[in-house]
Design an enzyme around this catalytic site. Structure first.
Site, PDB file in Angstrom:
ATOM      1  CE  LYS A 238      -3.801  -1.902   2.834  1.00 45.93           C
ATOM      2  NZ  LYS A 238      -4.936  -1.666   1.938  1.00 45.93           N
ATOM      3  NE  ARG A 312     -10.962 -10.008  -1.531  1.00 41.09           N
ATOM      4  CZ  ARG A 312     -11.301  -9.106  -2.448  1.00 41.09           C
ATOM      5  NH1 ARG A 312     -11.606  -9.492  -3.673  1.00 41.09           N
ATOM      6  NH2 ARG A 312     -11.339  -7.827  -2.138  1.00 41.09           N
TER       7      ARG A 312
END
Length: 458
Positions: A238, A312
């Protein structure tokens, strides 16, 4: 609960707070002395929402507070007062325009919250006196919300995977529940490969924490929370501004832990399983790499298209494990996608469900307790966005379209069609101070889900 006290000695020992608005301001002023009315005029108080005026008697003693409110927002009406009113005990005047004392008191208590682990409180909050019966209803909700906020606000150095496990263990001890965990390579031995893959790069071992409580004869309820204690994005790193607040990426776990506490404290007739996959998505030589293929617990092969779509991955093995127990309902909480925030903003969590009737009941419960949710569709044609050329599916795709939906569709693959399932993509955060909503960690959807579960099982 320092911001709420039980009213035992009547109103004479506390200061009245009267809620008013522009339409009823004239009636409020008629109850005041001439000197108090002149004071309001000199101050320019006009009962606009969010404003207040302090009123003294002839001796200069504070005896009343007039608060301008929005008649449609009982929850937010007094949330800004506990930290600005003089330190004293107050009560709600019967003449006020707002009558929902539970919502008013809840907003007051939420506004009195302050995170004090690393610095002393700036000041003690003003206190609101309410009836004992109302206090009994509010106390668990206020404490659960404070728990979510505390967990999310705590920096990763003090809120890693083991700290989350410790929080679950404390909860288990309080309610005489059984707690176990799989740590590090134990995850591989027990067939939780995706949880291990996401967390293996960190110096702090990944783990799956399980709490079990309740009678075997009661319906099975599985509550799952995403516990990514810090998310660098992995090798798909990120940028700095995207990583700054990633201590909050365990906000789903915080919600799940708090909800489990509410369920057990209320003694809902369920057989509860709480599952917290707790990891750090870190960068090291052991980090999972883009393009790797993981065989999940369900036997579905997943290509890692992006290591920053890690939530996820940790959830899918937990969902499979929960599904193996044939539950009556599966609920999961996750700070899963920025796409949900872009679509709905920070205050409105995105709800997904594989059953319409269950989803509608949760939405209705949220409206009833002023904890709104918004349902997004499991639009199955978008499954093609998760296609892989060499595995059963990918964890993300090239398109940035419908990011919250495709994340939910990924999770849905690991839940049987016949099992009712609710997934909440929540922000768990306030970007700025607002009345009743201090900056930092926040419980968004917690009260809605607890109200729904009370209706379903209570």
């Amino acid at each position: 609960m320092s911001a709420l006290i039980e009213r035992k000695t009547g109103d004479r020992q506390s200061i009245a707070i009267e809620t008013t608005d522009a339409a009823r301001f004239a009636a409020s002023k008629r109850r005041l002395t001439a000197a108090q009315r002149r004071w309001l005029t000199d101050c320019g108080f006009d009962a606009a929402p969010g404003t207040f005026a302090l009123l003294a008697d002839e001796g200069g003693k504070l005896v009343r507070v007039l608060v301008g409110v929005d008649a449609g927002d009982a929850l937010g009406s007094l949330g800004g007062l506990p930290r600005v009113l003089p330190e004293a005990t107050y009560h709600l005047a019967e003449e006020g325009v707002l009558k929902d004392t539970l919502q008013i008191a809840l907003g007051w208590a939420l506004g009195a919250y302050e995170f004090t682990r690393y610095r002393k409180a700036r000041r003690a909050p003003a206190r609101l006196a309410i009836a004992a019966a109302e206090l009994d209803v509010l106390a668990p909700l206020v404490e659960a919300t404070a728990q979510v906020r505390d967990l999310v606000n705590t920096p990763t150095e003090d809120m890693g995977p083991k700290h989350l496990a410790d929080a679950v263990k404390r909860l288990g001890k309080t309610h005489k529940a059984k707690v176990r965990e799989w740590v590090g390579d134990e995850l591989l031995d027990a067939n939780f490969p995706t949880i291990h893959a996401v967390g293996r790069a960190s110096h702090r071992a990944p783990r799956l924490i399980e709490l079990n409580w309740g009678k075997s004869s009661d319906p099975k309820l599985a509550v799952i929370g995403k516990g990514v204690c810090f998310d660098t994005g992995g090798l798909d790193l990120k940028p700095a501004d995207g990583m700054r607040w990633m201590k909050k990426d365990m906000g789903g776990a915080a919600h799940a832990i708090a909800l489990a506490g509410l369920i057990m404290q209320a003694k809902l007739p369920v057989r509860l399983t709480l599952l917290i996959p707790a990891v750090e998505n870190a960068v090291s030589g052991a980090a999972m790499r883009p393009g790797e293929v993981i065989t999940t617990r369900a036997g579905i092969t997943v290509e890692v298209d992006n290591t920053d779509a890690e939530g996820r991955l940790v959830l899918c093995d937990a969902l499979t494990y929960a599904s193996e127990q044939n539950p009556d309902l599966i609920v999961d909480f996750a700070t899963l996608t920025g796409a949900a925030r872009i679509a709905l903003g920070p205050d409105l969590p995105a709800l997904f469900s594989n059953q319409d009737d269950v989803a509608e009941r949760v939405l209705a419960a949220g409206r009833a307790v002023n904890d709104p949710l918004w349902r997004l569709p499991l639009w199955r044609p978008y499954r093609k966005m998760l296609e892989s050329y060499l595995a059963d599916m990918a964890n993300s795709g090239a398109s940035r379209h419908a990011g919250a939906i495709t994340a939910a569709l990924y999770l849905e693959r690991f839940v049987p069609e016949t099992t009712p399932w609710l997934h909440l993509d929540t922000y768990a955060w306030n970007d700025a101070d607002r009345p009743g909503r201090p900056r930092g960690g926040e419980a968004l959807g917690l009260r809605a889900f607890f109200a729904f579960l009370q209706q379903r099982y209570g």
